[in-house]
Design an enzyme around this catalytic site. Structure first.
Site, PDB file in Angstrom:
ATOM      1  N   CYS A 121       5.341  -6.167   1.076  1.00 46.06           N
ATOM      2  CA  CYS A 121       5.715  -4.748   1.023  1.00 46.06           C
ATOM      3  C   CYS A 121       5.217  -4.008   2.274  1.00 46.06           C
ATOM      4  CB  CYS A 121       5.204  -4.126  -0.277  1.00 46.06           C
ATOM      5  SG  CYS A 121       5.894  -2.492  -0.597  1.00 46.06           S
ATOM      6  N   TYR A 122       4.208  -3.168   2.149  1.00 44.55           N
ATOM      7  CA  TYR A 122       3.651  -2.496   3.339  1.00 44.55           C
ATOM      8  C   TYR A 122       3.185  -3.542   4.355  1.00 44.55           C
ATOM      9  CZ  TYR A 122       0.419   0.477   6.001  1.00 44.55           C
ATOM     10  OH  TYR A 122      -0.237   1.145   6.995  1.00 44.55           O
TER      11      TYR A 122
ATOM     12  N   SER B 109     -21.873   2.067 -24.178  1.00 44.85           N
ATOM     13  CA  SER B 109     -21.094   2.946 -25.056  1.00 44.85           C
ATOM     14  C   SER B 109     -20.748   2.271 -26.365  1.00 44.85           C
ATOM     15  CB  SER B 109     -19.799   3.316 -24.343  1.00 44.85           C
ATOM     16  OG  SER B 109     -19.004   2.150 -24.183  1.00 44.85           O
ATOM     17  N   GLY B 110     -20.978   0.962 -26.433  1.00 49.08           N
ATOM     18  CA  GLY B 110     -20.484   0.237 -27.600  1.00 49.08           C
ATOM     19  C   GLY B 110     -19.077  -0.274 -27.350  1.00 49.08           C
ATOM     20  N   GLY B 111     -18.534  -0.019 -26.155  1.00 45.97           N
ATOM     21  CA  GLY B 111     -17.204  -0.531 -25.803  1.00 45.97           C
ATOM     22  C   GLY B 111     -17.318  -1.912 -25.157  1.00 45.97           C
ATOM     23  N   VAL B 112     -16.163  -2.550 -25.010  1.00 42.54           N
ATOM     24  CA  VAL B 112     -16.143  -3.928 -24.521  1.00 42.54           C
ATOM     25  C   VAL B 112     -16.693  -4.043 -23.085  1.00 42.54           C
ATOM     26  CG1 VAL B 112     -14.608  -5.850 -23.914  1.00 42.54           C
ATOM     27  CG2 VAL B 112     -14.233  -4.578 -26.024  1.00 42.54           C
ATOM     28  N   ASP B 113     -16.251  -3.154 -22.194  1.00 42.42           N
ATOM     29  CA  ASP B 113     -16.598  -3.320 -20.775  1.00 42.42           C
ATOM     30  C   ASP B 113     -18.102  -3.211 -20.527  1.00 42.42           C
ATOM     31  OD1 ASP B 113     -13.871  -3.344 -20.593  1.00 42.42           O
ATOM     32  OD2 ASP B 113     -13.726  -1.296 -19.836  1.00 42.42           O
ATOM     33  N   SER B 114     -18.715  -2.142 -21.077  1.00 42.95           N
ATOM     34  CA  SER B 114     -20.147  -1.990 -20.792  1.00 42.95           C
ATOM     35  C   SER B 114     -20.946  -3.096 -21.479  1.00 42.95           C
ATOM     36  CB  SER B 114     -20.651  -0.598 -21.174  1.00 42.95           C
ATOM     37  OG  SER B 114     -20.524  -0.353 -22.551  1.00 42.95           O
ATOM     38  N   THR B 115     -20.459  -3.572 -22.612  1.00 42.03           N
ATOM     39  CA  THR B 115     -21.191  -4.635 -23.306  1.00 42.03           C
ATOM     40  C   THR B 115     -21.117  -5.952 -22.525  1.00 42.03           C
ATOM     41  OG1 THR B 115     -20.646  -3.580 -25.379  1.00 42.03           O
ATOM     42  CG2 THR B 115     -21.441  -5.834 -25.520  1.00 42.03           C
TER      43      THR B 115
ATOM     44  N   LYS C  21      -8.741  -5.840 -17.832  1.00 41.68           N
ATOM     45  CA  LYS C  21      -9.256  -5.851 -19.202  1.00 41.68           C
ATOM     46  C   LYS C  21      -9.172  -7.230 -19.873  1.00 41.68           C
ATOM     47  CE  LYS C  21     -10.658  -3.014 -22.506  1.00 41.68           C
ATOM     48  NZ  LYS C  21     -11.597  -1.902 -22.264  1.00 41.68           N
TER      49      LYS C  21
ATOM     50  N   HIS D  90       7.330  -7.561  -4.467  1.00 41.91           N
ATOM     51  CA  HIS D  90       5.983  -7.880  -4.966  1.00 41.91           C
ATOM     52  C   HIS D  90       5.986  -9.176  -5.776  1.00 41.91           C
ATOM     53  CE1 HIS D  90       3.942  -4.111  -3.883  1.00 41.91           C
ATOM     54  NE2 HIS D  90       5.185  -3.661  -3.878  1.00 41.91           N
TER      55      HIS D  90
ATOM     56  N   GLU E 215       3.449 -10.637  -6.964  1.00 39.39           N
ATOM     57  CA  GLU E 215       2.309 -10.689  -7.883  1.00 39.39           C
ATOM     58  C   GLU E 215       2.612 -10.100  -9.250  1.00 39.39           C
ATOM     59  OE1 GLU E 215       2.704  -8.827  -5.259  1.00 39.39           O
ATOM     60  OE2 GLU E 215       1.840  -6.815  -5.463  1.00 39.39           O
TER      61      GLU E 215
ATOM     62  N   GLY F 111       0.846  -1.196   0.000  1.00 40.16           N
ATOM     63  CA  GLY F 111       0.000   0.000   0.000  1.00 40.16           C
ATOM     64  C   GLY F 111       0.873   1.234   0.000  1.00 40.16           C
TER      65      GLY F 111
END
Ligand code: XMP
Length: 601
Positions: free
Chosen positions: A95-96, A235-241, A385, A181, A183, A68
């Site tokens: 880390c933190y 929006s026609g974008g990948v995420d909202s679809t 994504k 890290h 990860e 963090g």
């Protein structure tokens, strides 16, 4: 890590039982990535706030405390319930989290002398269950504070040139701390270390496979939405679809409403394409709100790029408010669906306009009220994504849709540059100076500067040497372009005063469609991450516009590299573009990001 979490969204674990591993979130940028890495090992892991009471975590097989941005040396920093460290559940502090362990158990943390950022080498100094099968590794560090004295019962298990206590453990109590890290991709043995912790130390068993992810999300949607229905501004974008389609599957088409606002700033045939995809997905309640005239009226006469963006944002707000009122979406029967993904929830390094990106969807008063009262569902906030694309594939969102390049919310408006006054192109020893202002990023600031055009076709050397040398040397430019072809001499060209008009947008739409068709046919589409086609009011005589090609490769849009096209193909494409009567010249952007942004405004 440097970027604080703005809002933390937690995957609700109730649907498939108790997670075996919980990652406690101390505000790090990579917290969700840790949980993702554990799930990739086949073990169900979730993320919870750092101060979750130990009693609520009693059934876990292991706890990971994330990194963090805070400092344990400062008051009010994120903390954990100390009872966790006495609960006999294995704990790994990263880390933190490593520093928090040291501080809680009687060790000492101090401000480092020089910090340690980036790649380092871990030397294993002592055998440890965490190192099973390892003798050392390239690791990735990002810290300033450092553990300077061990807590009782601990031993040093690894060090780097800078950090004496880069790793420590108390095997009897099963407590482990690592300063680096595991990860991130740059820590080569990172996944092995997590595997040693999860299976070797926590004795977790495989209980997660990716095929459970979609049913889990769908269950979560049903639990959150209950008897209500969901509406989305897509929006026609990948995420909202993908988010929309998940709701469609979870709730059925009669309970999911999609609204797509056609701003008139879309690419050619975008609206029919989006409509056909939603039909294919089984949407029954899908409306297209035609608002072209309103948007063009709002943009009329504007030339200043930020003013254009603002006008579009405000117009979105008006259109959304109208739809909310006429469709009664604000009454208690509805909740708002959004395609927010994990990177949208963290603050981005300052260059991408994350505020602007969110403006369209978040600022409407009615929507703000829905969010504040928790009437919102965002099924993808735990995912990156590439995972969203994977989920999309799994739920059969058509590939032609998932593979689409990102497209900015303000659409072609930010690719159709305007100018308030006429000005001549001037010949300089460095090339032709085009007095049109395009945006760039230097440090964290956005700056609008002129463009330098080299009078020849693009070469690798231009991208690697000429363009960086010019943008570094000259304070008046932040971009360099190459000339692919022109009707006439560049020295006779000038910028003319121009605003956004239907006519100009149509020229851009046509040019963009030619480029897209060419890219799809030639396979160039797959080599680029995004390919803005930009119209600038530069030309001479009848032909008053020029087209700029801006193909780039990027991973996340934060930085970008120019992608060159094979010369024969570029020649053909240039010819096709110059066949448009309004087009005087075709240029190729040679500027990486930074210093040039991906978009020209
Ligand atoms: P820049 O031009 O800042 O763009 O290098 C980085 C990425 O962000 C996209 N972009 C936007 N996306 N609304 C969006 O939804 C916006 O206002 C916006 N501005 C830029 C851009 O297309 C690129 O992928």
């Amino acid at each position: 890590m440097a970027s604080p979490v703005e809002q933390t969204h937690h995957l609700n674990p109730t649907a498939i039982g108790v997670p075996q591993i919980t990652v406690l979130d101390t505000g790090g940028q990579y917290t969700h990535l840790i949980a993702r890495r554990v799930r990739e090992l086949g073990v169900y892991a979730d993320v919870q706030p750092s101060d979750t009471p130990a009693s609520m975590l009693a059934e876990r097989k292991g706890i990971i405390i994330s990194g963090g941005p805070g400092s344990v040396l400062l008051p009010g920093c994120p903390d954990i319930d100390p009872a966790l460290l006495e609960a006999s559940v294995p704990v790994l502090g990263i880390c933190y989290g490593h520093q928090l362990l040291a501080q809680h158990l009687g060790g000492h943390v101090q401000k480092g002398e020089r910090g340690e950022y980036g790649i380092a080498h871990l030397t294993v100094t002592c055998e440890d269950d965490l190192w099973n099968g390892l003798s050392g590794s390239q690791i990735w560090m990002s810290h300033f504070d450092t553990v300077s004295a061990l807590p009782d019962g601990f031993r040093v298990t690894g060090s780097t040139e800078v950090s004496g206590i880069a790793a420590m453990s108390d095997p009897a109590r099963k407590l482990f701390g690592i300063q680096f890290h595991p990860e991130v991709f740059h820590t080569h043995a990172g996944q092995r270390i997590l595997e040693n912790f999860v299976f070797g130390i926590c004795k977790a068993t495989s209980d997660w496979d990716v095929s459970r992810r979609v049913p889990l999300i769908e269950e979560q949607i049903r639990t959150t939405v209950r008897e209500r229905s969901v509406f989305f501004f897509v929006s026609g974008g990948v995420d909202s679809t993908v988010a929309y389609t998940l709701c469609l599957r979870a709730l059925g088409p009669e309970r999911v409403f999609g609204i797509y606002v056609d701003t008139g700033l879309m690419r050619l045939s975008e609206t029919p394409f989006v409509r056909s995809v939603f039909e294919e997905l089984g949407a029954e309640n899908f409306i297209v709100e035609r608002a072209e005239d309103e948007f063009l009226a709002a943009l009329e006469g504007l030339t200043e790029p930020e003013a254009k963006r603002r006008a579009i944002g405000e117009q979105f707000v008006k259109v959304q408010a109208r739809i909310l009122a006429t469709e009664h979406f604000l009454d208690g029967r509805w909740i708002l669906g959004q395609g927010t993904i994990y990177p949208d929830t963290i603050e981005s390094g300052g260059t991408v306009k994350s505020d602007l990106i969110k403006t369209h969807h978040n600022r409407v008063a009615g929507i703000q009220a829905l969010m504040e009262s928790g009437r919102i569902i965002e099924p993808l906030t735990a995912f990156y994504k590439d995972e969203v694309r994977e989920i999309g594939r799994e739920i059969r969102v058509p590939e032609k849709f998932l593979a689409r390049h990102p497209f900015p919310g303000p659409g072609l408006a930010i690719r159709c540059l305007c100018a308030d006054a006429a000005a001549d192109v001037t010949h300089t020893p460095d090339g032709f100076l085009i007095p049109i202002r395009s945006v760039g990023v230097q440090g964290d600031a956005r700056s609008y500067r002129f463009v330098m055009a080299l009078p020849h076709a693009p070469t690798r050397q231009d991208v690697e040497q000429t363009a960086p040398a010019l943008t570094n040397a000259r304070a008046d430019i932040n971009r360099v372009v190459a000339l692919c072809g022109a009707k006439g001499e560049l020295s006779r060209f000038s910028v003319r005063a121009a605003t956004l008009s239907k006519l100009r947008l149509n020229v851009l739409r046509e040019a963009d469609a030619i480029v897209r068709k060419f890219c799809l046919a030639s396979g160039f589409e797959e080599k680029v991450w995004q390919f803005p086609v930009v119209l600038i009011p530069v030309g001479s005589g009848e032909a008053q516009e020029s087209v700029v090609l801006r193909p780039i490769y990027s991973v996340d849009g934060m930085t970008a590299d120019v992608v060159l096209m094979e010369p024969g193909g570029l020649e053909q494409l240039t010819k096709q573009l110059l066949a448009l009567p309004a087009v005087a010249a075709v240029f190729y952007d040679l500027t990486n990001k930074p210093p040039g942004t991906i978009e020209w405004e």
